[in-house]
Design a protein around this motif. Structure first.
Motif, PDB file in Angstrom:
ATOM      1  N   LEU A  12       0.810  -1.209   0.000  1.00 33.87           N
ATOM      2  CA  LEU A  12       0.000   0.000   0.000  1.00 33.87           C
ATOM      3  C   LEU A  12       0.849   1.267   0.000  1.00 33.87           C
ATOM      4  O   LEU A  12       0.499   2.258  -0.640  1.00 33.87           O
ATOM      5  CB  LEU A  12      -0.951   0.010   1.209  1.00 33.87           C
ATOM      6  N   ASP A  13       1.967   1.256   0.670  1.00 35.82           N
ATOM      7  CA  ASP A  13       2.781   2.474   0.808  1.00 35.82           C
ATOM      8  C   ASP A  13       3.423   2.930  -0.493  1.00 35.82           C
ATOM      9  O   ASP A  13       3.895   4.059  -0.581  1.00 35.82           O
ATOM     10  CB  ASP A  13       3.875   2.275   1.850  1.00 35.82           C
ATOM     11  N   VAL A  14       3.457   2.079  -1.514  1.00 37.73           N
ATOM     12  CA  VAL A  14       4.176   2.405  -2.752  1.00 37.73           C
ATOM     13  C   VAL A  14       3.282   3.035  -3.826  1.00 37.73           C
ATOM     14  O   VAL A  14       3.783   3.555  -4.800  1.00 37.73           O
ATOM     15  CB  VAL A  14       4.884   1.147  -3.315  1.00 37.73           C
ATOM     16  N   VAL A  15       1.973   3.070  -3.627  1.00 41.18           N
ATOM     17  CA  VAL A  15       1.076   3.457  -4.719  1.00 41.18           C
ATOM     18  C   VAL A  15       0.378   4.792  -4.463  1.00 41.18           C
ATOM     19  O   VAL A  15       0.077   5.146  -3.331  1.00 41.18           O
ATOM     20  CB  VAL A  15       0.045   2.339  -5.005  1.00 41.18           C
ATOM     21  N   ALA A  16       0.158   5.506  -5.575  1.00 41.97           N
ATOM     22  CA  ALA A  16      -0.540   6.792  -5.549  1.00 41.97           C
ATOM     23  C   ALA A  16      -1.217   6.990  -6.903  1.00 41.97           C
ATOM     24  O   ALA A  16      -1.097   6.152  -7.794  1.00 41.97           O
ATOM     25  CB  ALA A  16       0.448   7.924  -5.278  1.00 41.97           C
ATOM     26  N   LEU A  17      -1.898   8.112  -7.052  1.00 43.65           N
ATOM     27  CA  LEU A  17      -2.480   8.474  -8.332  1.00 43.65           C
ATOM     28  C   LEU A  17      -1.446   9.267  -9.122  1.00 43.65           C
ATOM     29  O   LEU A  17      -0.850  10.200  -8.597  1.00 43.65           O
ATOM     30  CB  LEU A  17      -3.741   9.321  -8.135  1.00 43.65           C
ATOM     31  N   GLY A  18      -1.253   8.885 -10.365  1.00 45.37           N
ATOM     32  CA  GLY A  18      -0.333   9.591 -11.255  1.00 45.37           C
ATOM     33  C   GLY A  18      -1.021   9.868 -12.575  1.00 45.37           C
ATOM     34  O   GLY A  18      -0.521   9.511 -13.630  1.00 45.37           O
ATOM     35  N   SER A  19      -2.156  10.476 -12.519  1.00 45.25           N
ATOM     36  CA  SER A  19      -3.088  10.604 -13.643  1.00 45.25           C
ATOM     37  C   SER A  19      -2.446  10.979 -14.969  1.00 45.25           C
ATOM     38  O   SER A  19      -2.784  10.431 -15.995  1.00 45.25           O
ATOM     39  CB  SER A  19      -4.173  11.632 -13.315  1.00 45.25           C
ATOM     40  N   ASP A  20      -1.549  11.935 -14.973  1.00 46.56           N
ATOM     41  CA  ASP A  20      -0.933  12.474 -16.184  1.00 46.56           C
ATOM     42  C   ASP A  20      -1.970  13.180 -17.053  1.00 46.56           C
ATOM     43  O   ASP A  20      -1.879  13.191 -18.271  1.00 46.56           O
ATOM     44  CB  ASP A  20      -0.204  11.388 -16.971  1.00 46.56           C
ATOM     45  N   PHE A  21      -2.980  13.794 -16.408  1.00 48.67           N
ATOM     46  CA  PHE A  21      -4.013  14.514 -17.158  1.00 48.67           C
ATOM     47  C   PHE A  21      -3.418  15.519 -18.133  1.00 48.67           C
ATOM     48  O   PHE A  21      -3.989  15.771 -19.187  1.00 48.67           O
ATOM     49  CB  PHE A  21      -4.960  15.248 -16.211  1.00 48.67           C
ATOM     50  N   ASP A  22      -2.269  16.101 -17.791  1.00 48.48           N
ATOM     51  CA  ASP A  22      -1.682  17.122 -18.666  1.00 48.48           C
ATOM     52  C   ASP A  22      -0.831  16.530 -19.780  1.00 48.48           C
ATOM     53  O   ASP A  22      -0.291  17.267 -20.597  1.00 48.48           O
ATOM     54  CB  ASP A  22      -0.860  18.118 -17.853  1.00 48.48           C
ATOM     55  N   GLY A  23      -0.720  15.194 -19.833  1.00 45.53           N
ATOM     56  CA  GLY A  23       0.144  14.592 -20.840  1.00 45.53           C
ATOM     57  C   GLY A  23      -0.497  13.507 -21.685  1.00 45.53           C
ATOM     58  O   GLY A  23       0.100  13.042 -22.646  1.00 45.53           O
ATOM     59  N   ILE A  24      -1.715  13.098 -21.339  1.00 44.44           N
ATOM     60  CA  ILE A  24      -2.330  12.000 -22.086  1.00 44.44           C
ATOM     61  C   ILE A  24      -3.231  12.532 -23.192  1.00 44.44           C
ATOM     62  O   ILE A  24      -3.781  13.622 -23.096  1.00 44.44           O
ATOM     63  CB  ILE A  24      -3.096  11.028 -21.157  1.00 44.44           C
ATOM     64  N   ASP A  25      -3.370  11.717 -24.238  1.00 46.17           N
ATOM     65  CA  ASP A  25      -4.161  12.148 -25.392  1.00 46.17           C
ATOM     66  C   ASP A  25      -5.340  11.224 -25.686  1.00 46.17           C
ATOM     67  O   ASP A  25      -5.849  11.199 -26.791  1.00 46.17           O
ATOM     68  CB  ASP A  25      -3.266  12.279 -26.618  1.00 46.17           C
ATOM     69  N   THR A  26      -5.766  10.465 -24.688  1.00 51.96           N
ATOM     70  CA  THR A  26      -6.960   9.642 -24.860  1.00 51.96           C
ATOM     71  C   THR A  26      -8.007  10.106 -23.859  1.00 51.96           C
ATOM     72  O   THR A  26      -7.675  10.578 -22.778  1.00 51.96           O
ATOM     73  CB  THR A  26      -6.671   8.136 -24.612  1.00 51.96           C
ATOM     74  N   PRO A  27      -9.280   9.984 -24.203  1.00 49.15           N
ATOM     75  CA  PRO A  27     -10.320  10.394 -23.256  1.00 49.15           C
ATOM     76  C   PRO A  27     -10.320   9.497 -22.015  1.00 49.15           C
ATOM     77  O   PRO A  27      -9.996   8.311 -22.080  1.00 49.15           O
ATOM     78  CB  PRO A  27     -11.618  10.238 -24.043  1.00 49.15           C
ATOM     79  N   VAL A  28     -10.660  10.102 -20.902  1.00 47.74           N
ATOM     80  CA  VAL A  28     -10.737   9.399 -19.625  1.00 47.74           C
ATOM     81  C   VAL A  28     -12.195   9.388 -19.194  1.00 47.74           C
ATOM     82  O   VAL A  28     -12.849  10.432 -19.181  1.00 47.74           O
ATOM     83  CB  VAL A  28      -9.860  10.106 -18.558  1.00 47.74           C
TER      84      VAL A  28
END
Length: 155
Positions: free
Chosen positions: A97-113
């Motif tokens: 659990l301690d190793v994971v987080a959200l790394g969305s990359d909203f500013d770098g991805i080019d596919t719809p979420v």
């Protein structure tokens, strides 16, 4: 790498190939991050991390931010919330659990979420709750692990 660590810079291995990852893992004296990477066991993209890499990051006190890019989640045209949850759960199961987080990359991805954008992150927390993630896990994923990691290593 040595100079980066001397300057207090935290290396990010998200854009490195496998050999580069292992070079950093062997040479780093401090924890490092994969700020926007996913699980190769769930989708075999070369940018995704193997289970061995996830364990190594966990063992070294590192951090993995799960990316919302469809091309790393399942290769489809839409980044689906369920796929994000699968990758988050897999990182927890393999690296802890301690190793994971959200790394969305909203500013770098080019596919719809499916979620839309950062303004709809409450939909992700609802999906996490409905997907069986505990309140402790949700806090760790959404902010706690990042806050702890950077607070410790940038202090």
């Amino acid at each position: 790498l040595e100079e980066m660590e001397a300057l207090g810079i935290i290396p990010d291995v998200s854009h490195l190939g496998d050999q580069g990852f292992w070079d950093v893992c062997r040479q780093a004296k401090r924890p490092f991050v994969a700020s926007h990477s996913n699980c190769r066991a769930l989708y075999p993209h070369r940018r995704n991390l193997t289970d061995e890499m996830l364990r190594a990051l966990g063992d070294r006190g590192g951090l993995v931010g799960v990316n919302f890019y469809a091309g790393f989640l399942d290769g489809g045209p839409l980044a689906r919330t369920g796929d994000i949850l699968r990758h988050l759960r897999h990182v927890i199961d393999v690296g802890g659990l301690d190793v994971v987080a959200l790394g969305s990359d909203f500013d770098g991805i080019d596919t719809p979420v499916e979620l839309g954008d950062a303004g709809t992150m409450d939909h992700l927390t609802t999906a996490l709750e409905q997907g069986g993630f505990t309140p402790r896990e949700i806090d760790a994923l959404c902010w706690g692990n990042v806050w702890r990691f950077y607070g410790e290593w940038l202090a």
